[in-house]
Design a protein around this motif. Structure first.
Motif, PDB file in Angstrom:
ATOM      1  N   CYS A 152       0.839  -1.203   0.000  1.00 68.02           N
ATOM      2  CA  CYS A 152       0.000   0.000   0.000  1.00 68.02           C
ATOM      3  C   CYS A 152       0.874   1.254   0.000  1.00 68.02           C
ATOM      4  O   CYS A 152       1.989   1.256   0.521  1.00 68.02           O
ATOM      5  CB  CYS A 152      -0.900   0.017   1.232  1.00 68.02           C
ATOM      6  SG  CYS A 152      -2.096  -1.336   1.293  1.00 68.02           S
ATOM      7  N   THR A 154       0.564   5.237   1.066  1.00 66.81           N
ATOM      8  CA  THR A 154      -0.164   6.360   1.658  1.00 66.81           C
ATOM      9  C   THR A 154       0.752   7.539   1.959  1.00 66.81           C
ATOM     10  O   THR A 154       0.337   8.687   1.869  1.00 66.81           O
ATOM     11  CB  THR A 154      -0.866   5.945   2.969  1.00 66.81           C
ATOM     12  OG1 THR A 154       0.111   5.473   3.908  1.00 66.81           O
ATOM     13  CG2 THR A 154      -1.914   4.856   2.711  1.00 66.81           C
ATOM     14  N   LYS A 155       2.017   7.268   2.273  1.00 66.73           N
ATOM     15  CA  LYS A 155       2.961   8.328   2.674  1.00 66.73           C
ATOM     16  C   LYS A 155       4.224   8.246   1.825  1.00 66.73           C
ATOM     17  O   LYS A 155       4.470   7.227   1.169  1.00 66.73           O
ATOM     18  CB  LYS A 155       3.279   8.203   4.166  1.00 66.73           C
ATOM     19  CG  LYS A 155       3.752   6.836   4.603  1.00 66.73           C
ATOM     20  CD  LYS A 155       3.785   6.733   6.116  1.00 66.73           C
ATOM     21  CE  LYS A 155       4.254   5.369   6.592  1.00 66.73           C
ATOM     22  NZ  LYS A 155       3.317   4.284   6.175  1.00 66.73           N
ATOM     23  N   THR A 222      -5.154   3.017  -2.885  1.00 64.45           N
ATOM     24  CA  THR A 222      -5.379   4.176  -2.017  1.00 64.45           C
ATOM     25  C   THR A 222      -6.228   5.172  -2.791  1.00 64.45           C
ATOM     26  O   THR A 222      -5.712   5.938  -3.611  1.00 64.45           O
ATOM     27  CB  THR A 222      -4.046   4.842  -1.615  1.00 64.45           C
ATOM     28  OG1 THR A 222      -3.161   3.850  -1.078  1.00 64.45           O
ATOM     29  CG2 THR A 222      -4.277   5.932  -0.590  1.00 64.45           C
ATOM     30  N   ALA A 288      -6.446   1.166   1.247  1.00 63.48           N
ATOM     31  CA  ALA A 288      -5.731   1.978   2.228  1.00 63.48           C
ATOM     32  C   ALA A 288      -6.266   3.405   2.164  1.00 63.48           C
ATOM     33  O   ALA A 288      -6.817   3.827   1.146  1.00 63.48           O
ATOM     34  CB  ALA A 288      -4.232   1.957   1.949  1.00 63.48           C
ATOM     35  N   GLN A 289      -6.115   4.143   3.234  1.00 64.57           N
ATOM     36  CA  GLN A 289      -6.598   5.525   3.276  1.00 64.57           C
ATOM     37  C   GLN A 289      -5.439   6.459   3.624  1.00 64.57           C
ATOM     38  O   GLN A 289      -4.650   6.173   4.518  1.00 64.57           O
ATOM     39  CB  GLN A 289      -7.718   5.681   4.321  1.00 64.57           C
ATOM     40  CG  GLN A 289      -8.950   4.824   4.051  1.00 64.57           C
ATOM     41  CD  GLN A 289      -9.710   5.254   2.822  1.00 64.57           C
ATOM     42  OE1 GLN A 289      -9.578   6.378   2.350  1.00 64.57           O
ATOM     43  NE2 GLN A 289     -10.541   4.362   2.290  1.00 64.57           N
ATOM     44  N   MET A 290      -5.376   7.575   2.916  1.00 61.88           N
ATOM     45  CA  MET A 290      -4.370   8.583   3.207  1.00 61.88           C
ATOM     46  C   MET A 290      -4.887   9.502   4.310  1.00 61.88           C
ATOM     47  O   MET A 290      -6.005  10.004   4.223  1.00 61.88           O
ATOM     48  CB  MET A 290      -4.064   9.401   1.942  1.00 61.88           C
ATOM     49  CG  MET A 290      -2.931  10.400   2.116  1.00 61.88           C
ATOM     50  SD  MET A 290      -2.608  11.359   0.590  1.00 61.88           S
ATOM     51  CE  MET A 290      -2.032  10.052  -0.493  1.00 61.88           C
ATOM     52  N   SER A 291      -4.085   9.713   5.340  1.00 69.51           N
ATOM     53  CA  SER A 291      -4.476  10.583   6.444  1.00 69.51           C
ATOM     54  C   SER A 291      -4.100  12.032   6.129  1.00 69.51           C
ATOM     55  O   SER A 291      -3.352  12.303   5.183  1.00 69.51           O
ATOM     56  CB  SER A 291      -3.779  10.146   7.731  1.00 69.51           C
ATOM     57  OG  SER A 291      -2.385  10.406   7.640  1.00 69.51           O
ATOM     58  N   ASP A 294      -0.431  12.296   6.314  1.00 68.52           N
ATOM     59  CA  ASP A 294       0.202  11.801   5.089  1.00 68.52           C
ATOM     60  C   ASP A 294       0.173  12.879   4.008  1.00 68.52           C
ATOM     61  O   ASP A 294       1.164  13.132   3.323  1.00 68.52           O
ATOM     62  CB  ASP A 294      -0.522  10.556   4.569  1.00 68.52           C
ATOM     63  CG  ASP A 294      -0.406   9.358   5.495  1.00 68.52           C
ATOM     64  OD1 ASP A 294       0.591   9.276   6.231  1.00 68.52           O
ATOM     65  OD2 ASP A 294      -1.325   8.512   5.471  1.00 68.52           O
TER      66      ASP A 294
END
Length: 314
Positions: A152, A154-155, A222, A288-291, A294
């Motif tokens: 995944c 995300t960052k 993502t 997945a999820q991006m915060s 991130d």
């Protein structure tokens, strides 16, 4: 009586010829399948002008059947192509300012994108297009995310060591700054790139991820959600001289159909992100999820590794 008949027939013939002289067929090229939202936008415009009955027909050539994905802007500007739906940053090599339409974190959400389309920022870009004999018929931004073949993303540290495709110089520079190797290609080439191992990751629009069945080749997706780093301007364009050569009725019909298509484009763009997530989920792909943290890390990285275009625009 015979003279009268001949006169009437001649008048009808002139009327027919006069009408035929204004009949126009426009060729519209794009790279996507017939199920893609951008093809639906093209169909709305084509159907709209057909229903207006103004002797104007739009023939749609999708799936790169007329021109390759990245080869459409130049023939459009030269009058060899009438219309296209195109990610404008694809033409960034011809007009560097077009790369500004794909910058990390520039667009906050779809409503912000719609406001940008009516802003001085867009007016300046349209002046650049006019210099190339091109004008906008339908404005539209699409959001997007990341896919990973093995993990995944995300960052920034998630792309270190990966071979990734990104659309646009700004994203390529940012991702290279995170330690990724860049493979430049059109979104229509993503499936093959992932399948053959040329790519281990990619980012593009939610629509393209589904349209090109990328869920068949990746482990993790993502999507664009509450936080979306990737927004790309993908308008419908027309050769300006061709538009100006149309009759007033044909121009009016085209603009009316384009207005309807633009409203549809915005609403569908909002839906595409959630629907793409469900398609990947149904295919068994991890989501997945991006915060927000991130997102801020990506933006800080983009500011740390600006392209020469960014520096000129600062």
């Amino acid at each position: 009586m015979k003279l009268k008949f001949l006169t009437t027939a001649a008048a009808l013939a002139c009327l027919t010829l006069g009408t035929a002289a204004h009949a126009e067929t426009l060729r519209l090229s794009h790279q996507w399948s017939n199920t893609d939202v951008r093809n639906k936008v093209a169909e709305i415009v084509a159907n709209g002008v057909a229903e207006a009955d103004v002797d104007l027909e739009i023939q749609i050539f999708g799936s790169q059947s007329l021109f390759k994905a990245r080869e459409q802007y130049r023939p459009l500007s030269r009058g060899q192509l009438d219309m296209t739906v195109l990610p404008l940053s694809y033409a960034g090599g011809q007009q560097p300012a077009f790369n500004l339409t794909l910058m990390p974190g520039l667009v906050k959400n779809h409503d912000h994108a719609a406001r940008l389309s009516e802003s001085p920022f867009m007016a300046a870009l349209e002046e650049k297009m006019a210099d190339d004999d091109v004008m906008v018929l339908v404005h539209g931004y699409l959001a997007g995310g990341f896919v990973g073949k093995d993990k995944c993303i995300t960052k920034p540290e998630d792309v270190a060591g990966s071979q990734i495709r990104a659309a646009g110089k700004s994203f390529e520079q940012m991702l290279a700054g995170a330690g990724a190797s860049i493979a430049s290609m059109a979104s229509s080439e993503l499936y093959n790139g992932l399948q053959t191992g040329v790519l281990t990751a990619a980012n593009t629009s939610s629509s393209s991820f589904v349209s090109y069945r990328i869920y068949e080749q990746v482990k993790c997706y993502t999507p664009a959600g509450d936080v979306a780093l990737w927004f790309m301007y993908q308008p419908m364009l027309i050769n300006k001289s061709k538009f100006e050569s149309l009759t007033e009725e044909q121009q009016a019909a085209l603009l009316a159909a384009a207005e309807k298509a633009q409203a549809f484009y915005l609403e569908e763009a909002k839906k595409e992100d959630a629907s793409s997530e469900q398609v990947f989920r149904d295919a068994g792909v991890e989501i997945a999820q991006m915060s927000q943290a991130d997102f801020e890390a990506w933006r800080a990285l983009a500011q740390k590794h600006p392209t020469s275009l960014h520096r000129r625009s600062a």
